[in-house]
Design a protein around this motif. Structure first.
Motif, PDB file in Angstrom:
ATOM      1  N   ARG A   1     -16.316 -15.798  30.375  1.00  0.00           N
ATOM      2  CA  ARG A   1     -16.352 -15.395  31.784  1.00  0.00           C
ATOM      3  C   ARG A   1     -15.016 -15.744  32.430  1.00  0.00           C
ATOM      4  O   ARG A   1     -14.310 -16.624  31.936  1.00  0.00           O
ATOM      5  CB  ARG A   1     -17.480 -16.126  32.505  1.00  0.00           C
ATOM      6  CG  ARG A   1     -18.849 -15.681  31.991  1.00  0.00           C
ATOM      7  CD  ARG A   1     -19.908 -15.883  33.044  1.00  0.00           C
ATOM      8  NE  ARG A   1     -21.206 -15.491  32.490  1.00  0.00           N
ATOM      9  CZ  ARG A   1     -22.339 -15.626  33.147  1.00  0.00           C
ATOM     10  NH1 ARG A   1     -22.334 -16.137  34.371  1.00  0.00           N
ATOM     11  NH2 ARG A   1     -23.466 -15.243  32.603  1.00  0.00           N
ATOM     12  N   PRO A   2     -14.660 -15.096  33.531  1.00  0.00           N
ATOM     13  CA  PRO A   2     -13.356 -15.298  34.160  1.00  0.00           C
ATOM     14  C   PRO A   2     -13.025 -16.769  34.387  1.00  0.00           C
ATOM     15  O   PRO A   2     -11.891 -17.177  34.160  1.00  0.00           O
ATOM     16  CB  PRO A   2     -13.498 -14.554  35.491  1.00  0.00           C
ATOM     17  CG  PRO A   2     -14.470 -13.475  35.201  1.00  0.00           C
ATOM     18  CD  PRO A   2     -15.417 -14.023  34.183  1.00  0.00           C
ATOM     19  N   ALA A   3     -14.013 -17.571  34.785  1.00  0.00           N
ATOM     20  CA  ALA A   3     -13.735 -18.972  35.071  1.00  0.00           C
ATOM     21  C   ALA A   3     -13.274 -19.719  33.828  1.00  0.00           C
ATOM     22  O   ALA A   3     -12.666 -20.782  33.930  1.00  0.00           O
ATOM     23  CB  ALA A   3     -14.979 -19.643  35.646  1.00  0.00           C
ATOM     24  N   GLU A   4     -13.543 -19.150  32.636  1.00  0.00           N
ATOM     25  CA  GLU A   4     -13.179 -19.829  31.398  1.00  0.00           C
ATOM     26  C   GLU A   4     -11.846 -19.312  30.827  1.00  0.00           C
ATOM     27  O   GLU A   4     -11.517 -19.594  29.674  1.00  0.00           O
ATOM     28  CB  GLU A   4     -14.290 -19.633  30.356  1.00  0.00           C
ATOM     29  CG  GLU A   4     -15.623 -20.194  30.808  1.00  0.00           C
ATOM     30  CD  GLU A   4     -16.797 -19.619  30.031  1.00  0.00           C
ATOM     31  OE1 GLU A   4     -17.801 -20.328  29.900  1.00  0.00           O
ATOM     32  OE2 GLU A   4     -16.708 -18.460  29.555  1.00  0.00           O
ATOM     33  N   MET A   5     -11.152 -18.498  31.620  1.00  0.00           N
ATOM     34  CA  MET A   5      -9.884 -17.945  31.121  1.00  0.00           C
ATOM     35  C   MET A   5      -8.737 -18.356  32.041  1.00  0.00           C
ATOM     36  O   MET A   5      -8.935 -18.676  33.206  1.00  0.00           O
ATOM     37  CB  MET A   5      -9.977 -16.417  31.072  1.00  0.00           C
ATOM     38  CG  MET A   5     -10.944 -15.910  30.016  1.00  0.00           C
ATOM     39  SD  MET A   5     -10.877 -14.132  29.819  1.00  0.00           S
ATOM     40  CE  MET A   5     -11.859 -13.583  31.163  1.00  0.00           C
ATOM     41  N   SER A   6      -7.518 -18.316  31.488  1.00  0.00           N
ATOM     42  CA  SER A   6      -6.345 -18.632  32.303  1.00  0.00           C
ATOM     43  C   SER A   6      -6.001 -17.434  33.192  1.00  0.00           C
ATOM     44  O   SER A   6      -6.523 -16.331  32.998  1.00  0.00           O
ATOM     45  CB  SER A   6      -5.156 -18.935  31.393  1.00  0.00           C
ATOM     46  OG  SER A   6      -4.725 -17.728  30.777  1.00  0.00           O
ATOM     47  N   GLY A   7      -5.095 -17.668  34.151  1.00  0.00           N
ATOM     48  CA  GLY A   7      -4.719 -16.597  35.071  1.00  0.00           C
ATOM     49  C   GLY A   7      -4.147 -15.393  34.334  1.00  0.00           C
ATOM     50  O   GLY A   7      -4.482 -14.244  34.634  1.00  0.00           O
ATOM     51  N   GLY A   8      -3.299 -15.653  33.346  1.00  0.00           N
ATOM     52  CA  GLY A   8      -2.698 -14.542  32.610  1.00  0.00           C
ATOM     53  C   GLY A   8      -3.742 -13.765  31.833  1.00  0.00           C
ATOM     54  O   GLY A   8      -3.735 -12.529  31.807  1.00  0.00           O
ATOM     55  N   GLN A   9      -4.662 -14.500  31.210  1.00  0.00           N
ATOM     56  CA  GLN A   9      -5.736 -13.820  30.464  1.00  0.00           C
ATOM     57  C   GLN A   9      -6.576 -12.964  31.403  1.00  0.00           C
ATOM     58  O   GLN A   9      -6.938 -11.833  31.073  1.00  0.00           O
ATOM     59  CB  GLN A   9      -6.604 -14.864  29.758  1.00  0.00           C
ATOM     60  CG  GLN A   9      -5.896 -15.515  28.579  1.00  0.00           C
ATOM     61  CD  GLN A   9      -6.603 -16.767  28.100  1.00  0.00           C
ATOM     62  OE1 GLN A   9      -7.394 -17.366  28.818  1.00  0.00           O
ATOM     63  NE2 GLN A   9      -6.308 -17.160  26.871  1.00  0.00           N
TER      64      GLN A   9
END
Lengths: 409, 230, 407
Positions: B140-148
């Protein structure tokens, strides 16, 4: 455009995003649903008992009388006994149960005291087909036949008369010529009744014995008729009217006991008011939760709109979320109510309040009654009103301008 | 073939008592397959221009054409349809729907369009591979870095093969290395798919990638530079 | 006070819609509570008053056991003397002796059983409203005359009219046969079917003759000057009477009445509790939201050295402000609704029958009292404060650094 799948998925996942809020709201909804169902079950139970006891006081959901009998329940207003022919007509009409009775006001005197009572001459074979007052013999025996010359009286009456099984009492009434007639009877049994007043009011004896004492030949005061369900009474009234098609008055219990039928109406009204009041108290929290949920998600909603999701899908997403919330809350509430009922299998003993319940015409043990119809009404009603209450915040959310929403900090 | 044409477009905002001319008689034409950067200082009107092109915002006057369609006269539903079918968006932040996984985010537009699930899966896997995120599809988005996250947003923007991708300051929240990577990705997609890219930015390194640079100030185009090669 | 209060107030209006929704939940529940309680308390008073005024009075002196068994021989000896003593000692005139028995009443054409009360015509008027309910003829006026006043339904059943003679047949105090003839001088209409059908009153002296009472009676009925003075008077009466008699107050004499009220009250308690709980959840939800969305902000001020307790108080203070708003507006709304009904009356379909069962009028006029106005809203207020405890307590687990990281 088939967006149902994604709308459902989004709604479901959004529901659990702020799980604390969702749980608080679920608790509120389930308590609300529980309260609705439980209270309604209690009320239904109370009224159901009242009606059963009321009808059982002298059973017969439909009663046939002389037209003047109800106003003047004397020995003068009698109807002719249904003869053999009518008996076969009853059988043909598949009427489960009917019983002719003589029912007159009388004075009962023992060595010690006098009381005003209602003397009822019955046919035990026919009366015993239904759970009637007087059929619950606590001491002694019941009447055995139409010409049984013993009497069955209530425990409390026996107490007040200071008499007991085996002793004699005298019953006084009047015959058709208004001569006071009296006759000695032997007490053969004592009955118990749910309502203490009934124990003091009724004295039962064999019908032909009473008829002979009053000198009224074959005539009876009333014919009580019962069907399978006390609620399905209109068709029965019609059938009985056809059987008698004379000058006799054929009335259902609703017409005979205005208090009971008024209570039925009041309870129905109260059920409705109760659902609405509880729902309104709930709805503020529900709308609040949705408003908050939408407020937190303004940017996402803007994003979805920007990506080309239609406002209608946004609207339905919010509504579906609210429906999920309502459905889960209702399900828990229903289960809670059901479990509560299971925990009270024998009914709720409120004998501390017995005299008060008697004043209302109810007995001292409440049997909460879950009615499928009530359950359906409660659930559909809450669901329907819940969706209605969600419409305004959902509509607002779907009207966002994507640019403003997405840039909102 | 012209992909986008803006004719005499004006847009005024009210902020408190002030009037801000976000677009002041803007004329602009962008060819198909172009890779254009719109650069301006904050408040220079670049976001407004992109929103007008993407049909997110209505100009006060003037005409906006996407291909043969004049979009400033379409209603909301038609605009939604246009965005859904022909335009991909990459925003500065909050690009993804938090409750959906990376792959579900990529599939979102297709799902709204009603693309069957087998085809969705196939396409989204391909695209995620293309942007180098095939291992993160379940996050989910919260588990990814900004670039990802931005790469997922790019994947979503191009997965439906739009004719046009609008990216509004896509690198604003990224460090320089990640920004470079993202711009390389844009350039590669532009080349491989022939998609028109319009990117707004005030980052010089981003501008360096563009074949055409449109500079704006106070709602007017002040410079239109065509750079050669990349 | 100053800064915290200002902060709390401003925080409330960050989300006016949410705050209003929460306050509305309070207003709604409070209005419902005020109205229902006013209606209920008013109804109970009416039920009690209306029931007692017919025959029961506020208390009665009887032989032990008479209350339940009502046997003819459970007598109070020298009842007139006892009544006189009580009048003297209590300085209270509203005291009357009464005898009671069952008899078969026969007119020319009909016979019915009824309860026969021997009453003192002079004092009965002070204690019971039945004398004033005589619609045809008159009430009894001597202590000895062979006269009888009967209920309307009984008169109709007996086909007896004013001036007709009826025969009384029953058994006397000693169990012997008792018979007499009395002239119908009055017919009363109480509207209570049981009374109209089953009660006949004769002069107490005449009763004494017919039933061989020999100066005894069954109860001395007292009405005290006010409902709230029953208890002290009962204590006085207990001091004055001999050991062979007892005094019962109204709720012993009419146990059904008090229990019907209790039964109704316990049903109503469920309703009230559920309403309060629902409001409490609503408040808890709102305050939890407002705490969660301020996590970052709280993290900042905590890192500046503000103690969690202080922030907890802030949350409680916000709830208090909301609660007070709900309390005042809700009580006002409920009060106004009740006030409107107190002028216009309140009824619902089917109420006539129910009202008759409980000796109530066919329209209720609920009265706004301080109790009914304050009780419900205060409980809702307290419930709201308690429910904000959870969000407030959460602040103690808050770590400033983590809190600041959340957006």
């Amino acid at each position: 455009m088939n967006t149902a799948g994604i709308v459902m998925r989004l709604a479901w996942r959004n529901l659990w995003r702020n799980y604390r809020r969702t749980i608080i709201m679920l608790m509120a909804i389930s308590i609300g649903a529980w309260a609705m169902i439980f209270m309604i079950a209690m009320l239904r139970g109370m009224v159901g008992d009242m009606i059963r006891d009321g009808i059982n006081a002298l059973p017969g959901v439909v009663q046939v009388h002389h037209p003047d009998y109800r106003d003047d329940p004397s020995v003068e207003n009698l109807i002719t006994m249904p003869s053999g022919e009518i008996e076969s007509v009853f059988k043909e009409a598949q009427i489960q149960y009917f019983s002719p009775r003589v029912r007159v006001p009388a004075i009962v005197t023992s060595e010690r005291a006098s009381r005003g009572v209602t003397l009822v001459g019955v046919d035990p074979a026919k009366e015993s087909l239904i759970q009637a007052v007087g059929s619950n013999i606590g001491e002694g025996r019941n009447l055995e036949s139409v010409d049984d010359s013993g009497v069955v009286i209530g425990h409390r009456l026996a107490n007040k008369l200071e008499t007991s099984v085996g002793k004699r009492i005298v019953l006084m009434s009047q015959d058709r010529n208004n001569e006071v007639v009296d006759r000695g009877y032997r007490v053969i049994g004592l009955f118990t009744a749910k309502l203490p007043a009934q124990e003091e009011m009724f004295v039962f004896s064999g019908r032909t014995v009473v008829q002979k004492m009053l000198g009224i030949g074959d005539a009876v005061s009333e014919v009580a008729v019962s069907g399978p369900d006390y609620k399905l009474v209109e068709p029965l009234v019609q059938e009985v009217r056809q059987i008698f098609n004379g000058s006799e008055e054929v009335l259902s219990w609703q017409e005979l006991d205005e208090y009971l039928s008024a209570m039925m109406g009041i309870i129905d009204g109260f059920v409705f008011v109760w659902i609405v009041v509880i729902f309104l108290a709930l709805s503020f929290g529900l709308v609040n939760t949705l408003v908050m949920a939408i407020f937190e998600r303004v940017r996402e909603i803007g994003l979805m709109l920007a990506l080309g999701m239609r406002p209608a899908s946004i609207l339905s997403q919010i509504i579906v979320e609210s429906v999920f919330l309502l459905l889960i809350g209702l399900a828990i509430g229903n289960v809670l109510a059901y479990v509560t009922m299971l925990m009270l299998p024998a009914g709720i003993d409120i004998s501390d309040l017995a005299d008060g319940m008697e004043l209302m015409g109810a007995s001292d043990v409440l049997h909460p009654t879950i009615n499928v119809k009530d359950i359906i009404i409660v659930n559909t009603f809450v669901l329907f009103l819940g969706v209605l209450a969600s419409l305004s915040p959902a509509w607002k959310a779907s009207r966002y301008e994507p640019v403003e929403a997405i840039t909102k900090v | 073939m012209t992909a986008i044409r803006c004719i005499n477009v004006c847009k005024t905002y009210h902020q408190g008592r002030d009037e801000i001319k976000a677009l002041d008689h803007v004329d602009l034409a962008i060819d198909e397959g172009a890779f254009v950067c719109v650069s301006a200082p904050s408040g220079g009107g670049k976001t407004t221009l992109l929103n007008a092109i993407g049909g997110l915002d209505m100009p006060d006057s003037g005409e906006v054409w996407i291909g043969d369609t004049r979009i400033d006269q379409l209603n909301k539903g038609e605009l939604a349809e246009l965005r859904l079918r022909h335009i991909g968006f990459v925003f500065q932040a909050y690009n993804l729907i938090p409750v959906l996984t990376a792959r579900e985010n990529v599939e979102f537009v297709m799902e709204v369009r009603g693309v069957p699930s087998v085809e969705r899966q196939k396409k989204s896997r391909e695209i995620l591979q293309e942007v180098g995120l095939e291992d993160l599809e379940g996050r989910r988005p919260a588990e990814m870095s900004g670039g990802q996250q931005q790469r997922v947003a790019v994947a979503r923007a191009i997965v439906t093969d739009p004719s046009l991708v609008l990216a509004d300051e896509p690198t604003a929240n990224l460090d320089s290395k990640t920004s470079e990577g993202l711009m390389d990705l844009f350039a590669k997609l532009n080349k491989d798919h022939g998609t028109t890219f319009v990117i707004s930015t005030h980052d010089r390194r981003v501008m360096a990638h563009a074949r055409r640079l449109v500079k704006m100030l106070d709602g007017c185009i002040v410079e239109d530079i065509r750079q050669k090669g990349t | 006070m100053g800064i915290t209060f200002r902060l709390a107030w401003r925080n409330l209006w960050r989300h006016p819609r949410r705050t209003w929704l929460t306050i509305s939940a309070m207003i709604f529940s409070n209005a419902v509570l005020v109205f229902m309680m006013s209606l209920q308390l008013g109804t109970y008073e009416l039920m009690i008053g209306n029931t007692l005024q017919f025959l029961t009075g506020h208390m009665q002196v009887q032989a032990p056991g008479f209350k339940d068994d009502m046997k003819m021989r459970q007598v109070v000896n020298d009842i007139d003397a006892l009544a006189e003593t009580l009048r003297d000692q209590l300085k209270l005139e509203d005291i009357t002796p009464r005898s009671s028995g069952f008899a078969l009443l026969s007119s020319d054409s009909r016979s019915y059983g009824a309860q026969i009360l021997g009453v003192d015509p002079e004092y009965e008027r002070r204690v019971s409203i039945i004398p004033s309910l005589v619609k045809q003829g008159r009430f009894l006026d001597t202590r000895e005359a062979p006269e009888i006043v009967i209920g309307e339904v009984l008169a109709r059943n007996l086909k007896a009219d004013l001036g007709d003679e009826v025969t009384l047949l029953g058994s006397g105090r000693d169990g012997s046969f008792a018979a007499a003839v009395a002239t119908v001088v009055g017919i009363f209409h109480s509207g209570i079917t049981d009374l109209d059908r089953g009660i006949a009153e004769v002069p107490i002296g005449f009763f004494d003759d017919v039933f061989y009472m020999q100066g005894a009676g069954h109860s001395v009925v007292l009405i005290t000057p006010g409902f709230w003075m029953i208890e002290p008077y009962k204590v006085r009466v207990e001091e004055l009477i001999e050991d062979d008699v007892v005094v019962h107050d109204w709720d012993a004499l009419q146990p059904g009445l008090k229990q019907a009220i209790q039964a109704d009250l316990s049903g109503a308690m469920i309703i009230y509790t559920v309403l309060v709980i629902l409001v409490a959840f609503s408040v808890m939800n709102t305050q939890l939201m407002s705490v969660l969305e301020r996590t970052h902000e709280f993290g900042v001020v905590m890192s500046l050295g503000v103690k969690p307790a202080r922030l907890g108080w802030l949350v409680i203070l916000e709830t208090t402000l909301m609660g007070l708003g709900g309390l005042c507006l809700g009580a006002a709304a409920g009060g106004l609704i009740t006030l409107w009904f107190s002028y216009n009356g309140f009824s619902f379909p089917g109420m006539d029958q129910m009202a008759a069962q409980f000796n109530l009028p066919q329209r209720f006029f609920p009265q706004v009292t301080l109790l009914s106005l304050c009780l419900g809203p205060t409980i809702v207020f307290i419930g709201s404060l308690l429910s904000s405890g959870y969000p407030a307590l959460r602040l103690f687990w808050l770590r400033p650094v983590e809190a600041m990281r959340t957006v």
